[in-house]
Design a protein around this motif. Structure first.
Motif, PDB file in Angstrom:
ATOM      1  N   THR A 115      12.917   4.507   7.294  1.00 47.14           N
ATOM      2  CA  THR A 115      13.799   5.576   6.809  1.00 47.14           C
ATOM      3  C   THR A 115      14.098   5.500   5.319  1.00 47.14           C
ATOM      4  O   THR A 115      14.613   6.473   4.754  1.00 47.14           O
ATOM      5  CB  THR A 115      15.133   5.542   7.578  1.00 47.14           C
ATOM      6  N   ALA A 116      13.785   4.384   4.684  1.00 46.96           N
ATOM      7  CA  ALA A 116      14.081   4.240   3.254  1.00 46.96           C
ATOM      8  C   ALA A 116      13.218   5.200   2.439  1.00 46.96           C
ATOM      9  O   ALA A 116      12.011   5.349   2.714  1.00 46.96           O
ATOM     10  CB  ALA A 116      13.823   2.803   2.799  1.00 46.96           C
ATOM     11  N   PRO A 117      13.788   5.881   1.456  1.00 47.19           N
ATOM     12  CA  PRO A 117      12.964   6.728   0.579  1.00 47.19           C
ATOM     13  C   PRO A 117      11.885   5.889  -0.105  1.00 47.19           C
ATOM     14  O   PRO A 117      12.152   4.769  -0.543  1.00 47.19           O
ATOM     15  CB  PRO A 117      13.974   7.267  -0.440  1.00 47.19           C
ATOM     16  N   ALA A 118      10.683   6.418  -0.177  1.00 41.12           N
ATOM     17  CA  ALA A 118       9.582   5.674  -0.794  1.00 41.12           C
ATOM     18  C   ALA A 118       9.862   5.363  -2.258  1.00 41.12           C
ATOM     19  O   ALA A 118       9.280   4.432  -2.821  1.00 41.12           O
ATOM     20  CB  ALA A 118       8.291   6.466  -0.667  1.00 41.12           C
ATOM     21  N   SER A 119      10.776   6.108  -2.869  1.00 44.80           N
ATOM     22  CA  SER A 119      11.108   5.879  -4.284  1.00 44.80           C
ATOM     23  C   SER A 119      12.091   4.735  -4.479  1.00 44.80           C
ATOM     24  O   SER A 119      12.305   4.292  -5.612  1.00 44.80           O
ATOM     25  CB  SER A 119      11.714   7.158  -4.878  1.00 44.80           C
ATOM     26  N   VAL A 151       0.838  -1.197   0.000  1.00 41.91           N
ATOM     27  CA  VAL A 151       0.000   0.000   0.000  1.00 41.91           C
ATOM     28  C   VAL A 151       0.873   1.246   0.000  1.00 41.91           C
ATOM     29  O   VAL A 151       0.622   2.211  -0.740  1.00 41.91           O
ATOM     30  CB  VAL A 151      -0.938  -0.003   1.235  1.00 41.91           C
ATOM     31  N   HIS A 152       1.904   1.241   0.818  1.00 43.65           N
ATOM     32  CA  HIS A 152       2.860   2.355   0.880  1.00 43.65           C
ATOM     33  C   HIS A 152       3.511   2.585  -0.490  1.00 43.65           C
ATOM     34  O   HIS A 152       3.643   3.727  -0.951  1.00 43.65           O
ATOM     35  CB  HIS A 152       3.921   2.030   1.932  1.00 43.65           C
ATOM     36  N   LEU A 189      13.502  -0.875   0.079  1.00 48.42           N
ATOM     37  CA  LEU A 189      12.283  -1.480   0.621  1.00 48.42           C
ATOM     38  C   LEU A 189      12.339  -3.004   0.511  1.00 48.42           C
ATOM     39  O   LEU A 189      11.887  -3.719   1.420  1.00 48.42           O
ATOM     40  CB  LEU A 189      11.056  -0.931  -0.108  1.00 48.42           C
ATOM     41  N   ALA A 190      12.897  -3.490  -0.591  1.00 46.70           N
ATOM     42  CA  ALA A 190      13.043  -4.936  -0.761  1.00 46.70           C
ATOM     43  C   ALA A 190      13.981  -5.501   0.306  1.00 46.70           C
ATOM     44  O   ALA A 190      13.723  -6.573   0.882  1.00 46.70           O
ATOM     45  CB  ALA A 190      13.570  -5.254  -2.159  1.00 46.70           C
ATOM     46  N   GLY A 212       3.464   5.691  -6.172  1.00 49.47           N
ATOM     47  CA  GLY A 212       3.601   5.553  -7.607  1.00 49.47           C
ATOM     48  C   GLY A 212       4.185   4.260  -8.124  1.00 49.47           C
ATOM     49  O   GLY A 212       4.390   4.110  -9.336  1.00 49.47           O
ATOM     50  N   HIS A 213       4.440   3.294  -7.255  1.00 50.15           N
ATOM     51  CA  HIS A 213       4.971   2.012  -7.731  1.00 50.15           C
ATOM     52  C   HIS A 213       3.827   1.105  -8.176  1.00 50.15           C
ATOM     53  O   HIS A 213       2.758   1.081  -7.565  1.00 50.15           O
ATOM     54  CB  HIS A 213       5.768   1.318  -6.623  1.00 50.15           C
TER      55      HIS A 213
END
Length: 420
Positions: free
Chosen positions: A313-317, A254-255, A322-323, A260-261
């Motif tokens: 803390t990881a950038p959402a981009s 969801v995040h 995130l992985a 935009g992913h």
């Protein structure tokens, strides 16, 4: 003419055979795990024409899993692992058939009922890990548990990739496309039940009890070993790791979507997460047997904390970060499940082992449901980083409990050695 009596199998021989049978059944049942998660919500949304109750199938599946954990535990306690596991998988078959019927009849009520019953399959798949440890030597129990867990990966990875082909096959039979994966699930659970019913002989739990009360060749019964920790600690480790894992995992797609992913990126992240949940099992089992379950449980808490901080803390981009966060989350869950299972298996006597293990798995199921239900509320009220950090704090809270238990175990050993 003399006849030679057939000797009962040694513990090592029986254990090797039991593990082979459990691995085969886990590969099959792993194929059935993905359907409820992959298309259950989509099927509800398609029937209702709304997303309002699309999450209900997942919640009902969890509720069914909790009830099944109790039932399988009680049946196993009275009659052995084989009847309990077979009954659980057959309930999963019944649930899959009910989902298919609900899709054909376009009946949401039947769908929700069937999803509750279908949860039996996932609960039974998880309960099978205990059967792998019944005959294992005390220093090899975590390794046996991890062997059973890693086998689930093979079916679990293949299952989602068969969603499209099974949907097409279902359409040829006049069944809605989204019900196709449940055809695979029903068949997979039925085959797993058949493998166990025919081949899980001797029954590991019954044979373990027999060897304690009637040791072979006149050997003296082995005293029950004192494992590190207690049932409460083992359950707490698994409950917290399950809650943290489900909460962060549920809201990560969801995040990503909100930033935009697409589904391809989020699907890759979740695939890596699931792989990290099961593939490291062989290594984590060996580490637990070598260094003790308490140290492994501490490593679980630290790994989950690292995953939570990185996710927050990881950038959402950044898909790679995130992985990595989700992979660490899966590894932390694995360390917690293997070490927690080892703790409670060492702590529970054979006379009540299966029943207590079933109750512990109920707590795990409820923790997963709590994590899934509350994660959305936390994200809505505060945000994804806050959810991740809160989850990390929960994992960190395990460390003082583990440290206190380790200190108590150390003092008990010193006291015992002093008396000797």
């Amino acid at each position: 003419m003399t006849t030679t009596a057939t000797k009962p199998p040694t513990a090592d021989t029986a254990q090797r055979r039991i593990l082979r049978v459990l691995v085969a059944s886990q590969i099959l049942s792993g194929l059935g795990l993905a359907a409820g998660v992959t298309v259950g919500a989509l099927l509800a949304q398609d029937m209702l024409g709304s997303t309002t109750l699309a999450g209900l199938p997942s919640t009902l599946l969890t509720g069914g899993a909790a009830l099944t954990a109790v039932t399988v535990g009680r049946v196993s306690q009275r009659r052995g692992r084989r009847p309990g596991l077979v009954l659980g998988y057959l309930a999963g078959v019944l649930g899959a058939a009910g989902v298919i019927a609900a899709a054909v009849l376009d009946s949401p009520a039947l769908l929700f009922t069937a999803m509750f019953v279908y949860g039996a399959g996932s609960a039974t798949n998880l309960q099978a890990r205990y059967a792998g440890a019944d005959l294992a030597a005390p220093g090899q129990r975590a390794r046996a548990v991890s062997t059973v867990l890693v086998a689930t990966t093979l079916g679990g990875v293949a299952g989602p990739n068969l969603t499209a082909p099974t949907g097409e096959f279902a359409e040829r039979l006049g069944i809605p496309n989204l019900a196709g994966p449940f055809l695979l699930s029903g068949a997979a659970y039925a085959l797993a039940a058949a493998v166990l019913a025919v081949s899980l002989r001797p029954d590991p739990l019954l044979l373990a009890r027999e060897r304690v009360t009637h040791p072979p060749d006149g050997a003296t019964p082995a005293p029950r070993e004192r494992g590190e920790g207690s049932v409460v600690l083992g359950a707490l480790v698994m409950v917290v790791t399950q809650l943290v894992m489900v909460a962060v995992m549920t809201m990560t797609p969801v995040h990503m979507h909100d930033h935009g992913h697409g589904t391809t990126a989020s699907g890759l992240v979740i695939a890596l997460h699931i792989a990290a949940m099961y593939l490291p099992s062989i290594l984590t089992g060996r580490l637990t047997d070598r260094h003790g379950p308490l140290r492994t449980a501490g490593a679980s808490a630290l790994t989950l904390l690292a995953a939570a901080v990185l996710a927050a803390t990881a950038p959402a981009s950044s898909v790679p970060l995130l992985a990595l966060a989700l992979a660490l989350l899966g590894l932390g869950w694995n360390l917690g499940l293997v070490s927690g299972t080892a703790v409670i298996t060492d702590a529970i006597p054979l006379a009540t082992r299966a029943k207590t293990q079933g109750l512990v798995d109920v707590s795990i199921s409820l923790a997963g449901a709590t994590g899934g239900l509350t994660s959305g509320l936390v994200v809505s009220a505060a945000g994804y980083p806050e959810l991740a950090l809160t989850s990390g704090v929960l994992a960190l809270g395990l460390l003082p409990v583990i440290a206190a238990t380790a200190y108590s175990a150390h003092r008990a050993r010193r006291s015992t050695s002093g008396r000797e």
